[in-house]
Structure formats: C-alpha cells, structure tokens
Design an enzyme around this catalytic site. Structure first.
Site, PDB file in Angstrom:
ATOM      1  N   HIS A 173       0.846  -1.199   0.000  1.00  0.00           N
ATOM      2  CA  HIS A 173       0.000   0.000   0.000  1.00  0.00           C
ATOM      3  C   HIS A 173       0.881   1.249   0.000  1.00  0.00           C
ATOM      4  O   HIS A 173       1.810   1.360   0.793  1.00  0.00           O
ATOM      5  CB  HIS A 173      -0.882  -0.020   1.253  1.00  0.00           C
ATOM      6  CG  HIS A 173      -2.033   0.917   1.188  1.00  0.00           C
ATOM      7  ND1 HIS A 173      -1.875   2.271   1.079  1.00  0.00           N
ATOM      8  CD2 HIS A 173      -3.367   0.691   1.206  1.00  0.00           C
ATOM      9  CE1 HIS A 173      -3.076   2.842   1.041  1.00  0.00           C
ATOM     10  NE2 HIS A 173      -3.989   1.901   1.112  1.00  0.00           N
ATOM     11  N   SER A 232      -5.131   5.860   5.279  1.00  0.00           N
ATOM     12  CA  SER A 232      -6.083   5.370   4.278  1.00  0.00           C
ATOM     13  C   SER A 232      -5.910   5.994   2.895  1.00  0.00           C
ATOM     14  O   SER A 232      -5.609   7.178   2.755  1.00  0.00           O
ATOM     15  CB  SER A 232      -7.496   5.665   4.767  1.00  0.00           C
ATOM     16  OG  SER A 232      -8.402   5.514   3.711  1.00  0.00           O
ATOM     17  N   ARG A 272      -2.923   1.160  -6.355  1.00  0.00           N
ATOM     18  CA  ARG A 272      -1.911   1.018  -5.308  1.00  0.00           C
ATOM     19  C   ARG A 272      -0.567   0.509  -5.809  1.00  0.00           C
ATOM     20  O   ARG A 272       0.481   0.997  -5.386  1.00  0.00           O
ATOM     21  CB  ARG A 272      -2.432   0.045  -4.250  1.00  0.00           C
ATOM     22  CG  ARG A 272      -3.559   0.644  -3.500  1.00  0.00           C
ATOM     23  CD  ARG A 272      -4.161  -0.294  -2.513  1.00  0.00           C
ATOM     24  NE  ARG A 272      -5.230   0.420  -1.829  1.00  0.00           N
ATOM     25  CZ  ARG A 272      -5.996  -0.106  -0.894  1.00  0.00           C
ATOM     26  NH1 ARG A 272      -5.830  -1.357  -0.527  1.00  0.00           N
ATOM     27  NH2 ARG A 272      -6.934   0.613  -0.320  1.00  0.00           N
ATOM     28  N   GLU A 283     -10.454 -12.515   2.929  1.00  0.00           N
ATOM     29  CA  GLU A 283      -9.065 -12.378   2.462  1.00  0.00           C
ATOM     30  C   GLU A 283      -8.345 -13.722   2.407  1.00  0.00           C
ATOM     31  O   GLU A 283      -7.324 -13.868   1.720  1.00  0.00           O
ATOM     32  CB  GLU A 283      -8.311 -11.383   3.375  1.00  0.00           C
ATOM     33  CG  GLU A 283      -6.996 -10.931   2.782  1.00  0.00           C
ATOM     34  CD  GLU A 283      -6.305  -9.835   3.580  1.00  0.00           C
ATOM     35  OE1 GLU A 283      -6.979  -9.113   4.346  1.00  0.00           O
ATOM     36  OE2 GLU A 283      -5.065  -9.710   3.437  1.00  0.00           O
ATOM     37  N   ARG A 330      -5.431  -5.724  -5.669  1.00  0.00           N
ATOM     38  CA  ARG A 330      -6.793  -5.377  -5.221  1.00  0.00           C
ATOM     39  C   ARG A 330      -6.990  -3.872  -5.258  1.00  0.00           C
ATOM     40  O   ARG A 330      -6.113  -3.119  -4.830  1.00  0.00           O
ATOM     41  CB  ARG A 330      -7.019  -5.875  -3.796  1.00  0.00           C
ATOM     42  CG  ARG A 330      -8.317  -5.382  -3.205  1.00  0.00           C
ATOM     43  CD  ARG A 330      -8.562  -5.946  -1.832  1.00  0.00           C
ATOM     44  NE  ARG A 330      -7.708  -5.409  -0.807  1.00  0.00           N
ATOM     45  CZ  ARG A 330      -7.909  -4.256  -0.171  1.00  0.00           C
ATOM     46  NH1 ARG A 330      -8.914  -3.469  -0.498  1.00  0.00           N
ATOM     47  NH2 ARG A 330      -7.088  -3.869   0.785  1.00  0.00           N
TER      48      ARG A 330
HETATM   49  C1  LIG Z   1      -5.120  -0.990   8.260  1.00  0.00           C
HETATM   50  C2  LIG Z   1      -6.025  -1.597   7.227  1.00  0.00           C
HETATM   51  C3  LIG Z   1      -7.034  -0.844   6.657  1.00  0.00           C
HETATM   52  C4  LIG Z   1      -7.867  -1.392   5.691  1.00  0.00           C
HETATM   53  N1  LIG Z   1      -8.842  -0.619   5.137  1.00  0.00           N
HETATM   54  C5  LIG Z   1      -9.672  -1.163   4.207  1.00  0.00           C
HETATM   55  C6  LIG Z   1     -10.714  -0.389   3.624  1.00  0.00           C
HETATM   56  O1  LIG Z   1     -10.903   0.783   3.938  1.00  0.00           O
HETATM   57  N2  LIG Z   1     -11.507  -0.981   2.701  1.00  0.00           N
HETATM   58  C7  LIG Z   1     -11.340  -2.275   2.308  1.00  0.00           C
HETATM   59  O2  LIG Z   1     -12.103  -2.759   1.484  1.00  0.00           O
HETATM   60  N3  LIG Z   1     -10.362  -3.030   2.868  1.00  0.00           N
HETATM   61  C8  LIG Z   1      -9.539  -2.519   3.794  1.00  0.00           C
HETATM   62  N4  LIG Z   1      -8.548  -3.291   4.348  1.00  0.00           N
HETATM   63  C9  LIG Z   1      -8.530  -4.729   4.073  1.00  0.00           C
HETATM   64  C10 LIG Z   1      -9.607  -5.425   4.923  1.00  0.00           C
HETATM   65  O3  LIG Z   1      -9.670  -4.820   6.183  1.00  0.00           O
HETATM   66  C11 LIG Z   1      -9.352  -6.907   5.124  1.00  0.00           C
HETATM   67  O4  LIG Z   1      -9.017  -7.507   3.916  1.00  0.00           O
HETATM   68  C12 LIG Z   1     -10.615  -7.587   5.662  1.00  0.00           C
HETATM   69  O5  LIG Z   1     -11.077  -6.903   6.798  1.00  0.00           O
HETATM   70  C13 LIG Z   1     -10.348  -9.035   5.996  1.00  0.00           C
HETATM   71  O6  LIG Z   1     -11.503  -9.567   6.560  1.00  0.00           O
HETATM   72  P1  LIG Z   1     -11.602 -11.116   6.864  1.00  0.00           P
HETATM   73  O7  LIG Z   1     -12.940 -11.359   7.478  1.00  0.00           O
HETATM   74  O8  LIG Z   1     -11.240 -11.883   5.670  1.00  0.00           O
HETATM   75  O9  LIG Z   1     -10.451 -11.400   7.955  1.00  0.00           O
HETATM   76  P2  LIG Z   1     -10.124 -10.738   9.380  1.00  0.00           P
HETATM   77  O10 LIG Z   1     -10.891  -9.526   9.674  1.00  0.00           O
HETATM   78  O11 LIG Z   1      -8.632 -10.677   9.432  1.00  0.00           O
HETATM   79  O12 LIG Z   1     -10.625 -11.819  10.399  1.00  0.00           O
HETATM   80  C14 LIG Z   1      -9.940 -13.027  10.593  1.00  0.00           C
HETATM   81  C15 LIG Z   1     -10.668 -13.805  11.661  1.00  0.00           C
HETATM   82  O13 LIG Z   1     -10.155 -15.122  11.688  1.00  0.00           O
HETATM   83  C16 LIG Z   1      -9.803 -15.488  13.005  1.00  0.00           C
HETATM   84  N5  LIG Z   1      -8.695 -16.446  12.900  1.00  0.00           N
HETATM   85  C17 LIG Z   1      -7.610 -16.382  12.101  1.00  0.00           C
HETATM   86  N6  LIG Z   1      -6.863 -17.493  12.245  1.00  0.00           N
HETATM   87  C18 LIG Z   1      -7.498 -18.256  13.156  1.00  0.00           C
HETATM   88  C19 LIG Z   1      -7.224 -19.513  13.728  1.00  0.00           C
HETATM   89  N7  LIG Z   1      -6.162 -20.248  13.382  1.00  0.00           N
HETATM   90  N8  LIG Z   1      -8.078 -19.978  14.662  1.00  0.00           N
HETATM   91  C20 LIG Z   1      -9.192 -19.272  15.034  1.00  0.00           C
HETATM   92  N9  LIG Z   1      -9.513 -18.082  14.501  1.00  0.00           N
HETATM   93  C21 LIG Z   1      -8.664 -17.596  13.582  1.00  0.00           C
HETATM   94  C22 LIG Z   1      -9.464 -14.202  13.698  1.00  0.00           C
HETATM   95  O14 LIG Z   1      -9.609 -14.361  15.081  1.00  0.00           O
HETATM   96  C23 LIG Z   1     -10.497 -13.267  13.074  1.00  0.00           C
HETATM   97  O15 LIG Z   1     -11.709 -13.394  13.757  1.00  0.00           O
HETATM   98  C24 LIG Z   1      -7.682  -2.736   5.289  1.00  0.00           C
HETATM   99  C25 LIG Z   1      -6.660  -3.486   5.851  1.00  0.00           C
HETATM  100  C26 LIG Z   1      -5.819  -2.922   6.787  1.00  0.00           C
HETATM  101  C27 LIG Z   1      -4.677  -3.737   7.292  1.00  0.00           C
END
Ligand SMILES: Cc1cc2nc3c(=O)[nH]c(=O)nc-3n(C[C@H](O)[C@H](O)[C@H](O)COP(=O)(O)OP(=O)(O)OC[C@H]3O[C@@H](n4cnc5c(N)ncnc54)[C@H](O)[C@@H]3O)c2cc1C
Length: 637
Positions: free
Chosen positions: A266, A284, A330, A425, A435
């Site tokens: 990023h 952001s 990006r 993700e 992305r």
């Molecule tokens: C700082 C930042 C800002 C961002 N801003 C944006 C934005 O403005 N817009 C956008 O579209 N995207 C944004 N992104 C990207 C986006 O936030 C993520 O891609 C998205 O939130 C991922 O969601 P997820 O549900 O896939 O995983 P996560 O939110 O990472 O959740 C993972 C879950 O899995 C659980 N887990 C993982 N491994 C295990 C395990 N072995 N055992 C049990 N539980 C486990 C964790 O506890 C958690 O509950 C941003 C990313 C970052 C880093």
C-alpha cells in the site's frame, strides 16, 4: 489435482442468478440437522456465521481474539465499494466489474468478479438496515468518495472507521444468533488443524488459548474466514495477530494455495522509523482524494517541505498519470514512490518517504471540511509522528498491506478439499494480482452474507455427509499431531526469541520478494529461508508452558508456518516470469518501467499442491478465460 472452477454456463449477467436457481436447496426443517464450523469472526466469518445461523444451521464460530469484535477487519479505514451510482457519475455493475478485472491486471476470474459487483449493491442495503452509520450528504443520501483505480465515486464510508462500523453491524447480527442459540461462539480458541475424512472436511482441532486444552470439533462443513497473511513480512499494516496458520494447515491437508506471491504493497503508510518497530500504520487511501503526492525535484533537497517552492516540487503521480493522478492504483503508486526514493529524492531522515500534502485542499475547502472527512486519520498521524498534517505535509511510504493470494476456491467458494469453504481475504478470489481500494470489505461481506449461504446449502444437499464423531481415528491422529508440535516447540529451549526470527524472515521477504522481485534475489531468498527455518527449530526459545496463556507459544506456531509459506511465495514469484499488478518482476517491464504482463504464458491461476514433508510443491494451472473483456496493457495515463 483437478481444479474444477464450476463457473456456470450462460451470459455473464445471468450466471449467478441461474446458478442460484440450479443449486440444490436444503429444506428449512432439515437445516438444523446440519452443523457448520466457521473459523473467523471478521467481516467474512462474522457475516457468514450470522447468516448461516439465521438460515437455521447449527453453527460453531471460532476466533483467537477475546471477542469477535476484535477481528482485524475492525482496522479498515477508508470505505467499501458498491455500484449504486448514487453520484450519477457513470457507474454501473459492469463498470465496477471492469475496473476490478483491469485493476487486478487481468488475473482474476470474470464470473466471480461480475458476481461481486452485482452483489455489492445488496451489501449497502443490508448494512444500512443494520444501522451502520455511513456518511451522508446534506440532504440525507449516502455519501461517496473515490478510491484508486476508478474514475467514479463509489466508495461508501463512515469517516475513517468504515471497517469498525461494518464489523459492529456483523457482530450485532452474530450476537443475535448467539442469543438465539443457533451460533455457539468460541473466542480465544485457535484452530490448529483441519480434519479430512474420505476427502471431505469434517472438523477442526483447536487449542484453548487460556487453558491450553486441545479439542476436536466435528461438523458437516468447515468455513475458513481467517484473513490474510501479510504478516509473513513481519512489518505490515495488518493487526499483529493476523496469521496464516489456518490456511497453511489446510494446505498441508490437501487444499491448493493459489497465487501465493500476489501481495499488495500500500502506497500510503507511515514510514518505518527504526530497527525495533513491530508494526506499520496505514494512512487510508481515501486521503488521496484530497492529498497531493510529491517529492522535491532535486536530489537530496533537505529543506522543510513548506520552504520548497511550487516550481521545485515534482507531483510525480499527476505528471505520469494525468487521468488518474493521485488516485492511480496502489501497485502503481507504490512503485512510483520507490522509484523517486531510489533516485535519491525521498524525504524524511531515512530518505524513504514522499509527501502527501493537504495544503491545497485546506485552502480550497477549509480545515473544517478536511477534519470532517479525515479527522481521526489526521489525529492518528499526529500522535505517531508528532507532526501536524494540517500544517506540514504527511510523510508516507509503501508497506505490505493485503494478500491477494490464498486458498484456491471454485465459484462456490469451496477449496480443493470437499466441504472446506474459504471466504474473505483467506481465499485467492476476486482481486487478481492487485486489489483495488475498498474492495476487500466488499468481497468479505459479499462472500459471508450473500454467496456462501447459498453455495454451502448446495454442498450439504448434494454431498449429504455421513455422521462421524471425535472418536474417529482421523480426529485422534490430528489431535496427537497438534499436541506433539506444541511439545516440540516448548522443548527446543534455544537462545533466540520468536520475534527475532520473524523479523529476520520478514526482512528477507521484503528485500527479495517485496515491491520488486528478480530471479537472482528470489533464488537467494530460497536459500536463506530454509537455513533460517532450520535454525528456528534448533534455537528458538519459547518460555512458559502449554497449560496457560502463552503468547510466545502462539507466535512460535504461527512463525513456523510463516517460514513454510514464505518459501512457497518465493517459489511462486520465481516461476511467474511476468510482471502483473503487485508482482513486479524486474526482468519484465515496459520501456517506461511499467509492469509487463505475458498473457501467452501466464494467463492462469497458479494453484500449488502440498508435496509432503521435504518434497517440493506441485503446480496446477487454472487457465483464465476472458470472454467479456479484452486483455490490454493496463494504462492509467
Ligand atoms: C489498516 C487496514 C485498513 C484497511 N482498510 C480497508 C478499507 O478501507 N476498505 C477495504 O475494502 N479493505 C480494507 N482493508 C482490508 C480489509 O480490512 C481486510 O481484507 C478484511 O477486513 C479481511 O476480513 P476477513 O474477514 O477476511 O479477515 P479478518 O478480519 O482478518 O478476520 C480473521 C478472523 O479469523 C480469526 N482467525 C484467524 N486465524 C485463526 C485460527 N487459526 N483460529 C481461530 N480463529 C482464527 C481471527 O480471530 C479473526 O476473527 C484494510 C486493511 C488494513 C490492514
């Protein structure tokens, strides 16, 4: 290994509708007879668990944090895309589809991306109904802003806390199901293996992070929504706890890993400030709506930014990409920053920084408007750097942020292990090699609220999994293996901390598999990583025991998996001799330094299958067929 993508036949616009009609349904009264495990409570997992609970399935949801509300998704700042065209500026489902395919440098499946764009409009309605406080215009309509790689305003936002507000919406829906008894929540519980019986995912092995108890959980289907693996680089914008263990253990049980080398760097993060920093902070992308990126024209110009006259500044993104300017995607904006810093024009003490300047916007709109749009981001920046961005430009530099690679899934979001679905993700899905901003939240919620709840029903109704229980030898064996690994890590009793290994691994990855990659560097990394991994298993020190809360032990297991994944990322990056999106191979560039794709040889998804202990992984290719868009050299000029 066979990669059957299950893309429905028919015209692009009809595929999802038709597929939903053709899929088998589970009778409402039968749903409670099926159990589904959802690992993850972020936007992907949280939305899926709540939706499956609402449908009537028996759901168990797991997360390693103390509350589902603390999933990394809460950190998302800038916004979520949707093709609502509220701005009347020419947006449409097709345009969002096209922008996403092009933004991903033509390395994603057309059918999936079109479905994503289609479903995007439902997400906003669902979230508004939940009470998510999206920003509104004066007249009450939902407001939009622009993100990189798009010339329309389609990003819905809640100040700089969009992820937090969306997650609170999903969390409320999840809590409602927990209260109704359809979902049982297991916080502070880490999944350490997936159990496969007769080729189907039938459950998981977990460790209670407080008591250390290792347990089996049986289900008819398993869903992983466990997030991205950017922390393989040690320094990233991801939450410190984000890790690859769940998907890595699934890979070792037979799930193919797709495009592991596709990492997003990023462009707008606070620059690294020292050797012992443990994480990086994102500023952001939304800031590029009003902030202008520049560096001094002269090498080594150390004057304070406000003393450098306009004529001596190089607004390099506006100069090189006049049609997209500061909102270039990006990967392109990141490489632009690297290029000017490599030329010796970087700013700040390290020279690894460029300015993001709001002076023009403040003059034009007033500080109040800027504060309204980005107030919390400005405050965060000031707290970290002790500089006031209302008065001096921010200093920013690219950092690892997101991983487009992940477990391979078919159109139904099922991996190469039957019954193991992967969302958010954690899968490789819809973003190709790059992305676009605000598309991850869209994808996580599309998967969790709208796609998986349909497709998992089809799996259950078709497969009709037989009953098994924890006494099955496959569960017993997986439990023993998890326990053995934990004991092994504790017994090493070496001299180096887990973090010191992780930091060194991250540096290897950043240097050789980071913003740009080349043959010699990747080969070097492939020599250094196994050496360091060998030392890890000989010399790591994990204090404490396995019968208590032990964060060093948690980290050790995750870093051990990062070592293996890092190697696969380098193997993948080495084999992909083209440049595309975030994967920039120095050997493959246009005369003006842009990424040069090789469609003839690399228009495919690289899905790697685990080869067994000590054996190399095998490459499987899913050809990407483009029937609706024309493959072209990506241009934002
Ligand atoms: C700082 C930042 C800002 C961002 N801003 C944006 C934005 O403005 N817009 C956008 O579209 N995207 C944004 N992104 C990207 C986006 O936030 C993520 O891609 C998205 O939130 C991922 O969601 P997820 O549900 O896939 O995983 P996560 O939110 O990472 O959740 C993972 C879950 O899995 C659980 N887990 C993982 N491994 C295990 C395990 N072995 N055992 C049990 N539980 C486990 C964790 O506890 C958690 O509950 C941003 C990313 C970052 C880093």
């Amino acid at each position: 290994m066979q990669l059957i993508s299950r893309i429905p036949a028919g015209p692009l616009e009809k595929k999802w509708d038709r597929h939903r009609f053709e899929m088998k349904l589970v009778n409402p009264a039968n749903k409670r007879k099926y159990s589904v495990i959802v690992v993850g409570s972020g936007l992907g997992g949280g939305a899926a668990a709540a939706s499956l609970g609402e449908l009537g399935y028996n759901v168990k949801c797991f997360c390693f944090q103390d509350s589902p509300r603390r999933a990394h998704s809460i950190a998302a700042q800038g916004g979520i895309n949707a093709a609502k065209n509220y701005q009347n500026d020419g947006d449409s489902i097709y345009r969002l589809f096209y922008d996403t395919i092009k933004g991903g440098d033509f390395r994603a499946r057309e059918a999936n991306v079109y479905r994503l764009a289609e479903v995007s409009v439902n997400i906003i309605d669902q979230c508004v109904a939940q009470g998510v406080p999206f920003a509104r215009e004066y007249g009450g309509l939902l407001a939009n802003r622009s993100f990189g790689g798009a010339q329309v305003s389609r990003t819905f936002y809640a100040r700089g806390q969009t992820g937090q507000q969306l997650l609170l919406g999903a969390y409320q829906a999840l809590e409602r199901q927990i209260a109704l008894g359809t979902v049982k929540m297991f916080p502070r519980t880490e999944m350490l293996d997936v159990v496969v019986i007769d080729g189907r995912a039938r459950g998981i092995i977990t460790r209670d992070l407080v008591t250390g108890a290792i347990e089996s959980h049986v289900a008819d289907a398993v869903v992983l929504g466990t997030g991205g693996y950017g922390n393989v680089f040690y320094l990233s914008t991801n939450a410190k706890g984000s890790n690859a263990t769940a998907i890595w253990r699934a890979y070792k049980r037979g799930a193919a890993f797709a495009n592991p080398c596709f990492t997003q760097i990023h462009p707008t993060c606070i620059p690294v400030s020292g050797e012992y920093q443990s994480k990086l902070t994102l500023m952001s992308e939304s800031l590029r709506n009003d902030g202008r990126v520049w560096v001094p024209k002269e090498k080594g110009d150390k004057r304070p930014p406000n003393d450098i006259p306009e004529t001596e500044r190089d607004y390099y993104l506006e100069r090189k990409y006049p049609s997209f300017g500061n909102l270039a995607p990006r990967d392109i904006a990141s490489r632009g920053a690297k290029e000017v810093c490599d030329e010796g024009r970087g700013v700040g003490e390290s020279g690894l920084g460029v300015y993001l300047d709001f002076a023009d916007a403040i003059r034009r709109l007033g500080a109040d408007v800027i504060a309204e749009r980005y107030g919390n981001l400005f405050e965060m920046y000031q707290r970290i750097t002790d500089e006031d961005p209302y008065k001096v430009p921010m200093r920013i530099y690219p950092a690892v942020h997101y991983t487009m690679g992940g477990l391979w899934v078919d159109y139904n979001l099922m991996s190469t292990i039957e019954g193991l679905h992967v969302i958010g993700e954690a899968n490789f899905s819809d973003h190709g090699a790059n992305r676009l901003g605000a598309s991850a939240l869209m994808q996580g919620l599309a998967d969790g609220y709208f796609v998986l709840p349909n497709t998992i029903g089809d799996y259950l109704a078709t497969a009709r999994p037989q009953k098994v229980d924890e006494k099955h030898p496959a569960f017993q064996q997986a439990m023993a293996e998890v326990a053995e690994r934990t004991t092994r890590l504790l017994a090493i009793d070496g001299k180096r901390t887990v973090d010191s290994f992780h930091r060194e691994l991250g540096k290897i990855m950043w240097d050789y598999c980071g913003m740009s990659r080349n043959d010699a560097g990747l080969r070097k990394a492939l020599q250094l990583i196994p050496e360091l991994r060998e030392e890890f298993w000989r010399n790591v020190n994990v204090p404490g025991s396995d019968r208590e809360l032990n964060q060093a032990l948690e980290k050790a297991g995750r870093v051990a998996d990062f070592f293996e994944l890092a190697e696969l990322m380098c193997i993948d990056a080495l084999h992909r001799g083209e440049s595309c999106g975030g994967h920039f191979r120095e050997e493959s560039q246009t005369p003006d330094g842009e990424a040069l794709r090789d469609d003839e040889n690399f228009a495919y998804v690289a899905a790697w299958a685990y080869g067994g202990e000590g054996s190399p992984p095998t490459l499987n290719k899913e050809p990407l067929v483009f029937e609706n868009v024309k493959l072209s050299q990506r241009s934002y000029k």
